[in-house]
Design a protein around this motif. Structure first.
Motif, PDB file in Angstrom:
ATOM      1  N   GLN A  85      16.278  29.598 -12.892  1.00 23.19           N
ATOM      2  CA  GLN A  85      16.761  30.575 -11.908  1.00 23.19           C
ATOM      3  C   GLN A  85      15.706  30.843 -10.850  1.00 23.19           C
ATOM      4  OE1 GLN A  85      17.904  33.977 -14.251  1.00 23.19           O
ATOM      5  NE2 GLN A  85      19.897  33.117 -14.803  1.00 23.19           N
ATOM      6  N   LYS A  86      14.480  30.978 -11.277  1.00 22.68           N
ATOM      7  CA  LYS A  86      13.377  31.208 -10.351  1.00 22.68           C
ATOM      8  C   LYS A  86      13.239  30.037  -9.373  1.00 22.68           C
ATOM      9  CE  LYS A  86       8.375  32.013 -10.464  1.00 22.68           C
ATOM     10  NZ  LYS A  86       7.215  32.131 -11.360  1.00 22.68           N
ATOM     11  N   ILE A  87      13.292  28.834  -9.898  1.00 19.71           N
ATOM     12  CA  ILE A  87      13.195  27.645  -9.056  1.00 19.71           C
ATOM     13  C   ILE A  87      14.408  27.547  -8.135  1.00 19.71           C
ATOM     14  CG2 ILE A  87      13.205  25.112  -9.085  1.00 19.71           C
ATOM     15  CD1 ILE A  87      11.513  25.335 -11.695  1.00 19.71           C
ATOM     16  N   HIS A  88      15.581  27.901  -8.650  1.00 19.04           N
ATOM     17  CA  HIS A  88      16.800  27.871  -7.833  1.00 19.04           C
ATOM     18  C   HIS A  88      16.687  28.839  -6.663  1.00 19.04           C
ATOM     19  CE1 HIS A  88      21.111  28.589  -6.864  1.00 19.04           C
ATOM     20  NE2 HIS A  88      21.128  27.283  -7.001  1.00 19.04           N
ATOM     21  N   ARG A  89      16.179  30.059  -6.920  1.00 17.39           N
ATOM     22  CA  ARG A  89      15.977  31.025  -5.829  1.00 17.39           C
ATOM     23  C   ARG A  89      14.975  30.499  -4.808  1.00 17.39           C
ATOM     24  NH1 ARG A  89      16.317  34.729 -10.211  1.00 17.39           N
ATOM     25  NH2 ARG A  89      14.044  34.783 -10.362  1.00 17.39           N
ATOM     26  N   MET A  90      13.917  29.883  -5.307  1.00 18.13           N
ATOM     27  CA  MET A  90      12.920  29.304  -4.411  1.00 18.13           C
ATOM     28  C   MET A  90      13.555  28.196  -3.561  1.00 18.13           C
ATOM     29  SD  MET A  90       9.346  27.311  -5.265  1.00 18.13           S
ATOM     30  CE  MET A  90       8.865  28.529  -6.460  1.00 18.13           C
ATOM     31  N   PHE A  91      14.377  27.367  -4.195  1.00 16.29           N
ATOM     32  CA  PHE A  91      15.055  26.294  -3.475  1.00 16.29           C
ATOM     33  C   PHE A  91      15.975  26.859  -2.398  1.00 16.29           C
ATOM     34  CE2 PHE A  91      18.559  23.305  -2.922  1.00 16.29           C
ATOM     35  CZ  PHE A  91      17.865  22.145  -2.575  1.00 16.29           C
ATOM     36  N   GLU A  92      16.703  27.928  -2.734  1.00 12.74           N
ATOM     37  CA  GLU A  92      17.591  28.561  -1.751  1.00 12.74           C
ATOM     38  C   GLU A  92      16.796  29.087  -0.558  1.00 12.74           C
ATOM     39  OE1 GLU A  92      19.739  31.497  -3.997  1.00 12.74           O
ATOM     40  OE2 GLU A  92      21.351  30.095  -4.473  1.00 12.74           O
ATOM     41  N   LYS A  93      15.658  29.727  -0.816  1.00 13.39           N
ATOM     42  CA  LYS A  93      14.810  30.225   0.266  1.00 13.39           C
ATOM     43  C   LYS A  93      14.295  29.071   1.118  1.00 13.39           C
ATOM     44  CE  LYS A  93      13.268  34.498  -1.902  1.00 13.39           C
ATOM     45  NZ  LYS A  93      12.123  35.258  -2.416  1.00 13.39           N
ATOM     46  N   GLN A  94      13.875  28.015   0.463  1.00 15.33           N
ATOM     47  CA  GLN A  94      13.398  26.850   1.200  1.00 15.33           C
ATOM     48  C   GLN A  94      14.524  26.253   2.053  1.00 15.33           C
ATOM     49  OE1 GLN A  94      11.925  24.483  -2.054  1.00 15.33           O
ATOM     50  NE2 GLN A  94       9.832  25.292  -1.850  1.00 15.33           N
ATOM     51  N   THR A  95      15.726  26.221   1.480  1.00 23.64           N
ATOM     52  CA  THR A  95      16.873  25.699   2.227  1.00 23.64           C
ATOM     53  C   THR A  95      17.140  26.565   3.457  1.00 23.64           C
ATOM     54  OG1 THR A  95      17.839  24.810   0.206  1.00 23.64           O
ATOM     55  CG2 THR A  95      19.327  25.092   2.076  1.00 23.64           C
ATOM     56  N   GLU A  96      17.091  27.889   3.277  1.00 22.06           N
ATOM     57  CA  GLU A  96      17.275  28.795   4.416  1.00 22.06           C
ATOM     58  C   GLU A  96      16.219  28.545   5.481  1.00 22.06           C
ATOM     59  OE1 GLU A  96      17.246  32.775   2.891  1.00 22.06           O
ATOM     60  OE2 GLU A  96      19.072  32.476   1.721  1.00 22.06           O
ATOM     61  N   GLU A  97      14.977  28.358   5.070  1.00 24.03           N
ATOM     62  CA  GLU A  97      13.905  28.096   6.022  1.00 24.03           C
ATOM     63  C   GLU A  97      14.124  26.767   6.744  1.00 24.03           C
ATOM     64  OE1 GLU A  97      10.070  28.460   4.162  1.00 24.03           O
ATOM     65  OE2 GLU A  97      10.550  30.440   3.374  1.00 24.03           O
ATOM     66  N   VAL A  98      14.584  25.769   6.006  1.00 21.44           N
ATOM     67  CA  VAL A  98      14.863  24.471   6.628  1.00 21.44           C
ATOM     68  C   VAL A  98      15.974  24.616   7.655  1.00 21.44           C
ATOM     69  CG1 VAL A  98      15.812  22.157   6.189  1.00 21.44           C
ATOM     70  CG2 VAL A  98      14.012  23.061   4.712  1.00 21.44           C
ATOM     71  N   VAL A  99      17.038  25.346   7.284  1.00 21.90           N
ATOM     72  CA  VAL A  99      18.160  25.541   8.206  1.00 21.90           C
ATOM     73  C   VAL A  99      17.694  26.312   9.448  1.00 21.90           C
ATOM     74  CG1 VAL A  99      20.395  26.725   8.499  1.00 21.90           C
ATOM     75  CG2 VAL A  99      19.948  25.375   6.437  1.00 21.90           C
ATOM     76  N   LYS A 100      16.911  27.372   9.267  1.00 22.19           N
ATOM     77  CA  LYS A 100      16.392  28.149  10.399  1.00 22.19           C
ATOM     78  C   LYS A 100      15.510  27.284  11.287  1.00 22.19           C
ATOM     79  CE  LYS A 100      16.428  32.702   8.204  1.00 22.19           C
ATOM     80  NZ  LYS A 100      15.603  33.797   7.693  1.00 22.19           N
ATOM     81  N   SER A 101      14.681  26.488  10.651  1.00 25.98           N
ATOM     82  CA  SER A 101      13.792  25.611  11.417  1.00 25.98           C
ATOM     83  C   SER A 101      14.613  24.601  12.213  1.00 25.98           C
ATOM     84  CB  SER A 101      12.840  24.894  10.469  1.00 25.98           C
ATOM     85  OG  SER A 101      12.052  23.960  11.145  1.00 25.98           O
ATOM     86  N   TYR A 102      15.611  24.036  11.597  1.00 28.47           N
ATOM     87  CA  TYR A 102      16.463  23.063  12.274  1.00 28.47           C
ATOM     88  C   TYR A 102      17.204  23.727  13.433  1.00 28.47           C
ATOM     89  CZ  TYR A 102      20.211  19.735  13.077  1.00 28.47           C
ATOM     90  OH  TYR A 102      21.092  18.861  13.663  1.00 28.47           O
ATOM     91  N   GLN A 103      17.747  24.936  13.175  1.00 33.14           N
ATOM     92  CA  GLN A 103      18.492  25.644  14.222  1.00 33.14           C
ATOM     93  C   GLN A 103      17.581  25.992  15.385  1.00 33.14           C
ATOM     94  OE1 GLN A 103      20.204  28.918  12.064  1.00 33.14           O
ATOM     95  NE2 GLN A 103      22.101  27.790  11.597  1.00 33.14           N
ATOM     96  N   SER A 104      16.340  26.375  15.096  1.00 33.85           N
ATOM     97  CA  SER A 104      15.434  26.725  16.201  1.00 33.85           C
ATOM     98  C   SER A 104      15.079  25.484  17.020  1.00 33.85           C
ATOM     99  CB  SER A 104      14.163  27.387  15.668  1.00 33.85           C
ATOM    100  OG  SER A 104      13.374  26.457  14.949  1.00 33.85           O
ATOM    101  N   LYS A 105      15.061  24.334  16.461  1.00 29.70           N
ATOM    102  CA  LYS A 105      14.794  23.098  17.202  1.00 29.70           C
ATOM    103  C   LYS A 105      16.025  22.659  17.981  1.00 29.70           C
ATOM    104  CE  LYS A 105      11.121  21.228  14.366  1.00 29.70           C
ATOM    105  NZ  LYS A 105      10.604  20.088  13.631  1.00 29.70           N
ATOM    106  N   VAL A 106      17.224  22.860  17.410  1.00 30.43           N
ATOM    107  CA  VAL A 106      18.462  22.417  18.043  1.00 30.43           C
ATOM    108  C   VAL A 106      18.848  23.366  19.168  1.00 30.43           C
ATOM    109  CG1 VAL A 106      20.931  21.999  17.655  1.00 30.43           C
ATOM    110  CG2 VAL A 106      19.245  21.250  15.978  1.00 30.43           C
ATOM    111  N   GLN A 107      18.691  24.651  19.011  1.00 27.18           N
ATOM    112  CA  GLN A 107      19.122  25.619  20.010  1.00 27.18           C
ATOM    113  C   GLN A 107      18.433  25.447  21.349  1.00 27.18           C
ATOM    114  OE1 GLN A 107      18.817  29.489  18.247  1.00 27.18           O
ATOM    115  NE2 GLN A 107      20.749  29.289  17.155  1.00 27.18           N
ATOM    116  N   PRO A 108      17.126  25.236  21.407  1.00 26.72           N
ATOM    117  CA  PRO A 108      16.505  25.063  22.703  1.00 26.72           C
ATOM    118  C   PRO A 108      17.054  23.861  23.456  1.00 26.72           C
ATOM    119  CG  PRO A 108      14.815  25.517  21.081  1.00 26.72           C
ATOM    120  CD  PRO A 108      16.122  25.336  20.357  1.00 26.72           C
ATOM    121  N   ILE A 109      17.498  22.842  22.717  1.00 21.33           N
ATOM    122  CA  ILE A 109      18.034  21.656  23.371  1.00 21.33           C
ATOM    123  C   ILE A 109      19.416  21.959  23.929  1.00 21.33           C
ATOM    124  CG2 ILE A 109      18.767  19.257  22.998  1.00 21.33           C
ATOM    125  CD1 ILE A 109      16.662  19.089  20.808  1.00 21.33           C
ATOM    126  N   ALA A 110      20.196  22.758  23.265  1.00 23.11           N
ATOM    127  CA  ALA A 110      21.551  23.033  23.693  1.00 23.11           C
ATOM    128  C   ALA A 110      21.638  23.916  24.866  1.00 23.11           C
ATOM    129  CB  ALA A 110      22.324  23.684  22.558  1.00 23.11           C
TER     130      ALA A 110
END
Length: 84
Positions: free
Chosen positions: A59-84
């Protein structure tokens, strides 16, 4: 009492001892089985505790994975938004 009767009497005493020892052996064997069962129960409890710990770690690792996934998505969105 003749010698034969003495021998039979001693033989009966010996038979009583044999029966007593045999019943004690059976009692001890039953106790041994119960103790073995308890040992297995102890092992079972130990394994169950280990499983609980592993599930908590999962469960602890799963929560960590979810946080990492959120960070990856935020990072991706911040890179994509300036281009759009």
């Amino acid at each position: 009492m003749n010698h034969f009767e003495e021998l039979v009497g001693e033989q009966l005493k010996t038979m009583d001892k044999l029966l007593f020892i045999q019943s004690e052996i059976e009692r001890c064997q039953q106790l041994e089985v119960e103790l073995q069962s308890l040992q297995k129960q102890t092992e079972l409890v130990s394994i169950q505790e280990e499983i609980v710990q592993m599930k908590m770690e999962l469960q602890k690792i799963h929560r960590m994975f979810e946080k990492q996934t959120e960070e990856v998505v935020k990072s991706y969105q911040s890179k994509v938004q300036p281009i759009a």
